[in-house]
Design an enzyme around this catalytic site. Structure first.
Site, PDB file in Angstrom:
ATOM      1  N   LYS A 161      25.370 -10.131  42.581  1.00 52.30           N
ATOM      2  CA  LYS A 161      25.232 -11.602  42.749  1.00 52.30           C
ATOM      3  C   LYS A 161      25.654 -12.531  41.395  1.00 52.30           C
ATOM      4  O   LYS A 161      26.507 -13.160  41.436  1.00 52.30           O
ATOM      5  CB  LYS A 161      24.119 -11.818  43.278  1.00 52.30           C
ATOM      6  N   TYR A 209      21.787  -4.938  42.926  1.00 46.58           N
ATOM      7  CA  TYR A 209      21.829  -5.839  43.801  1.00 46.58           C
ATOM      8  C   TYR A 209      22.195  -7.473  43.270  1.00 46.58           C
ATOM      9  O   TYR A 209      22.966  -7.912  43.320  1.00 46.58           O
ATOM     10  CB  TYR A 209      21.048  -5.910  44.955  1.00 46.58           C
ATOM     11  N   SER A 230      22.217 -15.624  45.460  1.00 49.60           N
ATOM     12  CA  SER A 230      20.655 -15.308  45.578  1.00 49.60           C
ATOM     13  C   SER A 230      19.746 -15.734  44.531  1.00 49.60           C
ATOM     14  O   SER A 230      20.218 -15.946  43.127  1.00 49.60           O
ATOM     15  CB  SER A 230      20.442 -13.655  45.736  1.00 49.60           C
TER      16      SER A 230
END
Length: 346
Positions: free
Chosen positions: A163, A159, A133
């Site tokens: 990644k 989050y 991301s």
């Protein structure tokens, strides 16, 4: 064309389902593993997705229900197929939720990836394409942002950190063992749906991303959109982001499978359109696509939000022979076709 058999983790989710359709259309053999237990605000994968993929492609889909943290289940799937590649899209993905549930996010995203990599090694499958991301960049030092930009600094939520940590694990893996070929795909903001309107983004609860929320207002499920921040240094004062059609994103994964097959080692690519659109641009584009007026309310900035973020995607064009082909109008038209055909999702 080589007969690649590709395991797609999270293949019933929003991005994963479109990747599976693209793989089938290109003559590859995808196999899906998905546990259908997205978090409350996840992308809402449902068994219905599998039937719709088969309707779109006219081909049967091989599917296993299971969690990638469940090693015996993964091992059984690997025993039944000779996988050449894994496309790893499984994971929890809501930024706001990750702040409330950090342990669950680290367990699922990082723990699940480690389990997957252990089983891949056990079965001598060394090619992995990972759904990363643009959040790994943190606040940008320059725009458009390219792959040379530092990562890991200033990431504001668990989050994004998962990644980044997974990228680092994969980087260390390729350093330690030259058998591995890893392609990290740094997504910007996927929008739209398949042309059929049969599959699309299906958020559970209140959508965490802008465009599903906007489309739900257009279809009458929600009253209005809240626009956070009107005083950014952008053309209209609202935040600017890079949106990419999910079909372009899907074709990027197939290009990445081919790159891994060359014995590429570690490669990383931005998958974005290279264009920045503001929140108000997106609302207006959705009004045009839907023919509906979309009510919105202006609000103050949200903590952690940044003014602008958009990609330089020329490396993917040069090395993957891929670029985003679909513009903003097409993204919104296809999103509206999905939303208006499926007002309550699957």
């Amino acid at each position: 064309m080589a007969n690649y058999t590709v395991l797609v983790t999270g293949g019933a989710g929003y991005v994963g389902s479109h990747v599976v359709v693209e793989l089938l259309n290109q003559g590859y053999t995808p196999v899906i593993i998905d546990n259908f237990s997205n978090s409350i605000k996840g992308s809402g994968s449902k068994p219905e997705v599998l039937l719709r993929i088969e309707r779109i492609t006219g081909k049967q889909v091989t599917f296993y229900e299971g969690d990638i943290r469940d090693k015996p289940t993964l091992q059984n799937v690997f025993k039944k197929h000779s996988f050449t590649h894994v496309i790893h899209t499984a994971g929890m993905k809501a930024v706001g939720e990750s702040i409330i549930m950090p342990i669950e996010y680290y367990n699922c995203n990082v723990g699940g990836t480690i389990c997957l990599l252990e089983v891949m090694k056990e079965f001598s499958c060394y090619n992995i394409i990972f759904s990363s991301s643009a959040t790994v960049y943190g606040p940008p030092d320059f725009l458009p942002i390219d792959e040379t930009h530092h990562v890991g600094r200033g990431i504001t939520n668990p989050y994004g950190k998962t990644k980044y940590f997974i990228e680092e694990i994969l980087r260390d893996l390729t350093t330690a063992d030259k058998n591995w070929n890893v392609v990290l795909l740094r997504y910007f903001n996927p929008v739209g749906s398949h042309k059929s309107g049969l599959i699309g983004e299906n958020p559970q609860g209140i959508p965490q991303n802008l465009m599903p929320f906007v489309s739900q207002v257009a279809v009458g499920r929600r009253e209005s959109v809240k626009v956070f921040g009107t005083d950014y240094d952008t053309p209209d004062g609202t935040g600017v982001r890079d949106y990419i059609h999910v079909l372009d994103l899907a074709s990027g994964h197939v290009a990445a499978v081919n790159k891994a097959s060359e014995g590429c080692g570690l490669k990383l690519y931005n998958l974005g359109s290279g264009k920045g659109y503001s929140v108000l641009d997106m609302i207006k584009a959705m009004e045009k696509a839907s023919g509906k007026q979309i009510a919105y309310n202006l609000a103050g900035r949200r903590e952690g939000d940044i003014a602008s973020m958009y990609a330089n995607a020329t490396l993917a064009e040069t090395e993957l022979h891929w670029k985003a082909e679909r513009g903003l109008d097409e993204m919104c038209e296809d999103l509206w076709r999905w939303q208006s055909s499926n007002p309550n999702g699957y």
